[in-house]
Design a protein around this motif. Sequence first.
Motif, PDB file in Angstrom:
ATOM      1  N   HIS A 165       7.335  13.851  -4.056  1.00 51.70           N
ATOM      2  CA  HIS A 165       6.430  13.303  -5.072  1.00 51.70           C
ATOM      3  C   HIS A 165       5.436  14.333  -5.597  1.00 51.70           C
ATOM      4  O   HIS A 165       4.934  14.198  -6.703  1.00 51.70           O
ATOM      5  CB  HIS A 165       5.661  12.105  -4.503  1.00 51.70           C
ATOM      6  N   VAL A 166       5.156  15.362  -4.781  1.00 54.10           N
ATOM      7  CA  VAL A 166       4.246  16.420  -5.234  1.00 54.10           C
ATOM      8  C   VAL A 166       4.787  17.045  -6.517  1.00 54.10           C
ATOM      9  O   VAL A 166       4.041  17.288  -7.471  1.00 54.10           O
ATOM     10  CB  VAL A 166       4.080  17.493  -4.137  1.00 54.10           C
TER      11      VAL A 166
ATOM     12  N   THR B 132       0.690  12.661  -1.714  1.00 55.29           N
ATOM     13  CA  THR B 132       1.828  13.387  -2.293  1.00 55.29           C
ATOM     14  C   THR B 132       1.977  13.037  -3.778  1.00 55.29           C
ATOM     15  O   THR B 132       2.430  13.852  -4.568  1.00 55.29           O
ATOM     16  CB  THR B 132       3.163  13.058  -1.590  1.00 55.29           C
ATOM     17  N   ARG B 133       1.586  11.818  -4.158  1.00 52.09           N
ATOM     18  CA  ARG B 133       1.807  11.382  -5.541  1.00 52.09           C
ATOM     19  C   ARG B 133       0.769  11.917  -6.502  1.00 52.09           C
ATOM     20  O   ARG B 133       1.044  12.079  -7.688  1.00 52.09           O
ATOM     21  CB  ARG B 133       1.864   9.850  -5.597  1.00 52.09           C
ATOM     22  N   ILE B 134      -0.451  12.134  -6.006  1.00 60.15           N
ATOM     23  CA  ILE B 134      -1.474  12.649  -6.923  1.00 60.15           C
ATOM     24  C   ILE B 134      -1.661  14.157  -6.723  1.00 60.15           C
ATOM     25  O   ILE B 134      -2.133  14.867  -7.611  1.00 60.15           O
ATOM     26  CB  ILE B 134      -2.817  11.888  -6.749  1.00 60.15           C
ATOM     27  N   GLY B 135      -1.226  14.654  -5.554  1.00 58.82           N
ATOM     28  CA  GLY B 135      -1.498  16.040  -5.169  1.00 58.82           C
ATOM     29  C   GLY B 135      -0.982  17.088  -6.139  1.00 58.82           C
ATOM     30  O   GLY B 135      -1.697  18.031  -6.500  1.00 58.82           O
ATOM     31  N   GLY B 136       0.268  16.944  -6.562  1.00 55.67           N
ATOM     32  CA  GLY B 136       0.865  17.945  -7.439  1.00 55.67           C
ATOM     33  C   GLY B 136       0.061  18.107  -8.715  1.00 55.67           C
ATOM     34  O   GLY B 136      -0.209  19.230  -9.167  1.00 55.67           O
ATOM     35  N   HIS B 137      -0.356  16.986  -9.285  1.00 55.51           N
ATOM     36  CA  HIS B 137      -1.127  17.023 -10.528  1.00 55.51           C
ATOM     37  C   HIS B 137      -2.500  17.640 -10.305  1.00 55.51           C
ATOM     38  O   HIS B 137      -2.955  18.467 -11.095  1.00 55.51           O
ATOM     39  CB  HIS B 137      -1.265  15.623 -11.104  1.00 55.51           C
ATOM     40  N   VAL B 138      -3.157  17.235  -9.212  1.00 58.76           N
ATOM     41  CA  VAL B 138      -4.499  17.746  -8.918  1.00 58.76           C
ATOM     42  C   VAL B 138      -4.465  19.263  -8.738  1.00 58.76           C
ATOM     43  O   VAL B 138      -5.294  19.983  -9.306  1.00 58.76           O
ATOM     44  CB  VAL B 138      -5.075  17.065  -7.659  1.00 58.76           C
TER      45      VAL B 138
ATOM     46  N   VAL C 256      12.156  19.987 -13.144  1.00 62.65           N
ATOM     47  CA  VAL C 256      11.974  19.083 -11.993  1.00 62.65           C
ATOM     48  C   VAL C 256      12.900  17.870 -12.015  1.00 62.65           C
ATOM     49  O   VAL C 256      13.592  17.614 -11.033  1.00 62.65           O
ATOM     50  CB  VAL C 256      10.497  18.631 -11.838  1.00 62.65           C
TER      51      VAL C 256
ATOM     52  N   PHE D 201      -0.594   7.338 -10.590  1.00 64.61           N
ATOM     53  CA  PHE D 201       0.071   8.120  -9.550  1.00 64.61           C
ATOM     54  C   PHE D 201       0.437   7.265  -8.342  1.00 64.61           C
ATOM     55  O   PHE D 201       1.381   7.590  -7.615  1.00 64.61           O
ATOM     56  CB  PHE D 201      -0.779   9.321  -9.130  1.00 64.61           C
TER      57      PHE D 201
ATOM     58  N   SER E 153       4.585  14.603  -9.456  1.00 60.01           N
ATOM     59  CA  SER E 153       3.202  14.490  -9.885  1.00 60.01           C
ATOM     60  C   SER E 153       2.804  15.669 -10.764  1.00 60.01           C
ATOM     61  O   SER E 153       2.204  15.503 -11.839  1.00 60.01           O
ATOM     62  CB  SER E 153       2.350  14.393  -8.623  1.00 60.01           C
ATOM     63  N   ALA E 154       3.165  16.892 -10.312  1.00 55.56           N
ATOM     64  CA  ALA E 154       2.831  18.079 -11.097  1.00 55.56           C
ATOM     65  C   ALA E 154       3.540  18.039 -12.444  1.00 55.56           C
ATOM     66  O   ALA E 154       2.968  18.384 -13.478  1.00 55.56           O
ATOM     67  CB  ALA E 154       3.229  19.341 -10.337  1.00 55.56           C
TER      68      ALA E 154
ATOM     69  N   LEU F 215      -2.145  21.363  -9.848  1.00 54.58           N
ATOM     70  CA  LEU F 215      -1.742  22.032 -11.082  1.00 54.58           C
ATOM     71  C   LEU F 215      -2.868  22.073 -12.111  1.00 54.58           C
ATOM     72  O   LEU F 215      -3.025  23.061 -12.838  1.00 54.58           O
ATOM     73  CB  LEU F 215      -0.521  21.332 -11.680  1.00 54.58           C
TER      74      LEU F 215
ATOM     75  N   CYS G 135      -0.191   5.887   6.581  1.00 57.78           N
ATOM     76  CA  CYS G 135       1.038   6.213   5.848  1.00 57.78           C
ATOM     77  C   CYS G 135       0.823   6.039   4.344  1.00 57.78           C
ATOM     78  O   CYS G 135       1.323   6.841   3.537  1.00 57.78           O
ATOM     79  CB  CYS G 135       2.196   5.332   6.314  1.00 57.78           C
ATOM     80  N   ALA G 136       0.078   4.994   3.977  1.00 57.92           N
ATOM     81  CA  ALA G 136      -0.205   4.762   2.558  1.00 57.92           C
ATOM     82  C   ALA G 136      -1.027   5.908   1.994  1.00 57.92           C
ATOM     83  O   ALA G 136      -0.781   6.373   0.879  1.00 57.92           O
ATOM     84  CB  ALA G 136      -0.942   3.430   2.378  1.00 57.92           C
TER      85      ALA G 136
ATOM     86  N   THR H 145       0.800  -1.223   0.000  1.00 58.06           N
ATOM     87  CA  THR H 145       0.000   0.000   0.000  1.00 58.06           C
ATOM     88  C   THR H 145       0.836   1.278   0.000  1.00 58.06           C
ATOM     89  O   THR H 145       0.408   2.283  -0.548  1.00 58.06           O
ATOM     90  CB  THR H 145      -0.952   0.055   1.210  1.00 58.06           C
ATOM     91  N   ILE H 146       2.009   1.280   0.639  1.00 55.70           N
ATOM     92  CA  ILE H 146       2.803   2.519   0.705  1.00 55.70           C
ATOM     93  C   ILE H 146       3.722   2.614  -0.514  1.00 55.70           C
ATOM     94  O   ILE H 146       3.705   3.588  -1.243  1.00 55.70           O
ATOM     95  CB  ILE H 146       3.635   2.599   2.000  1.00 55.70           C
TER      96      ILE H 146
ATOM     97  N   LEU I 167      14.427  24.682  -9.166  1.00 51.77           N
ATOM     98  CA  LEU I 167      13.215  25.135  -9.868  1.00 51.77           C
ATOM     99  C   LEU I 167      13.147  26.660  -9.903  1.00 51.77           C
ATOM    100  O   LEU I 167      12.746  27.250 -10.910  1.00 51.77           O
ATOM    101  CB  LEU I 167      11.958  24.589  -9.185  1.00 51.77           C
TER     102      LEU I 167
ATOM    103  N   VAL J  72      -1.205   9.155   3.056  1.00 43.04           N
ATOM    104  CA  VAL J  72      -0.448  10.405   2.861  1.00 43.04           C
ATOM    105  C   VAL J  72       0.543  10.266   1.706  1.00 43.04           C
ATOM    106  O   VAL J  72       0.800  11.224   0.981  1.00 43.04           O
ATOM    107  CB  VAL J  72       0.280  10.894   4.146  1.00 43.04           C
ATOM    108  N   THR J  73       1.083   9.070   1.519  1.00 39.23           N
ATOM    109  CA  THR J  73       2.007   8.856   0.404  1.00 39.23           C
ATOM    110  C   THR J  73       1.283   9.029  -0.928  1.00 39.23           C
ATOM    111  O   THR J  73       1.777   9.699  -1.841  1.00 39.23           O
ATOM    112  CB  THR J  73       2.651   7.460   0.492  1.00 39.23           C
ATOM    113  N   TYR J  74       0.087   8.446  -1.010  1.00 38.65           N
ATOM    114  CA  TYR J  74      -0.681   8.592  -2.250  1.00 38.65           C
ATOM    115  C   TYR J  74      -1.047  10.057  -2.491  1.00 38.65           C
ATOM    116  O   TYR J  74      -1.007  10.534  -3.627  1.00 38.65           O
ATOM    117  CB  TYR J  74      -1.939   7.715  -2.221  1.00 38.65           C
TER     118      TYR J  74
END
Lengths: 241, 98
Positions: free
Chosen positions: A85-86, B18-24, B43, A108, A89-90, B26, B11-12, A51-52, A219, B14-16
């Motif tokens: 990762h932010v 961070t991974r989708i957040g930037g795109h959402v 980047v 993602f 992702s962006a 932007l 933890c899973a 999951t992580i 950046l 918050v990790t997810y």
Amino acid sequence: MSEISRFAEISDGVKDAAPVLVAVAPFSAVFGAVAIEQGLSFQEMLLACLTIYAVASQYVMVELLGQGVPAWSVVLSVFAINFRHVLYSAAIGRSMGNFSGPQKALAFFFLVDPQYAASEARAARSGLRPTYYFAYAATVYVTWIVTSSLGALFGSLIENVERYGVDFILPLYFTGLVVGFHKRPSFLPVLVVSGVVSLAVYFTIGTPWHITLGGLAGLVVAAVLSRPESDELGQLEQKNA
Amino acid sequence: MHNTVALILACACVTYLTRIGGHVILSRFGEIHHRAKAALSAVPTAILTALVAPSIFTNGSAEALAILVAGLVALRASLMMSVAAGLATVVVLRALLA
């Protein structure tokens, strides 16, 4: 997409992931072993990996769990370590024009460091398509789950990997990838500033902040040096679309 | 036991994020400024450099030279060749310097 090009996308994805596997395997095997040693059950170890899927933060999580730190601060630490990762992702989201909504949401989840780097390289070379992305992701993810399970089961058998340089493959891999981006605008100033700030932070504030702060410094440099008339980015985007 | 499972799942999450957040975040903006575009295009160079930089100075000279070799080879050859050359450097130098 024709069957042939779909096959090519899959085989490219697996091929590009291959050098990473050798590097990922020892990390995940050691994670499996450490997790068990710190008192996690095999199922909990497996759940964390499934999951992580972020090895550095999982090490920290297991370490803090062992120290009996409050739960909220464990979660916060994991968030801080994964904060880079932010930016991934962006950045990579802009190359996901070929992905459907659900494909993006799933994609993602798999956005680990090598996945991000390989996807950027792929997007610049021939455009990023879901088949390639998920072939790469599946290859790394399955290896990660299998080797961490093996590490948990046979942890005591892991010997020193330094002799074969396996512990150093990831830095080498990332170095090769960085150089691969040398034609992007402001490459050298970004490289120098990110490197210097990363080192300064690493030796003062400490890890993992050197990644986020060093990266952000680069950046800022890229943004400051950017000019409206340079249309290279626009062309790059069209190529990726 | 149950607490550990809940913690792992948190933890899973918050990790997810961070991974989708930037795109959402932007994708809320329509046309983005050329400076923001330039930053996003930087980047990979910026983050990967920040990631690697300490490993040049926190290991020995074998590792530092291997990074240099991998970087130079990557200018001309494939990524695979670059990693192989860096790896060969680190293995040989570690054996010699040990």
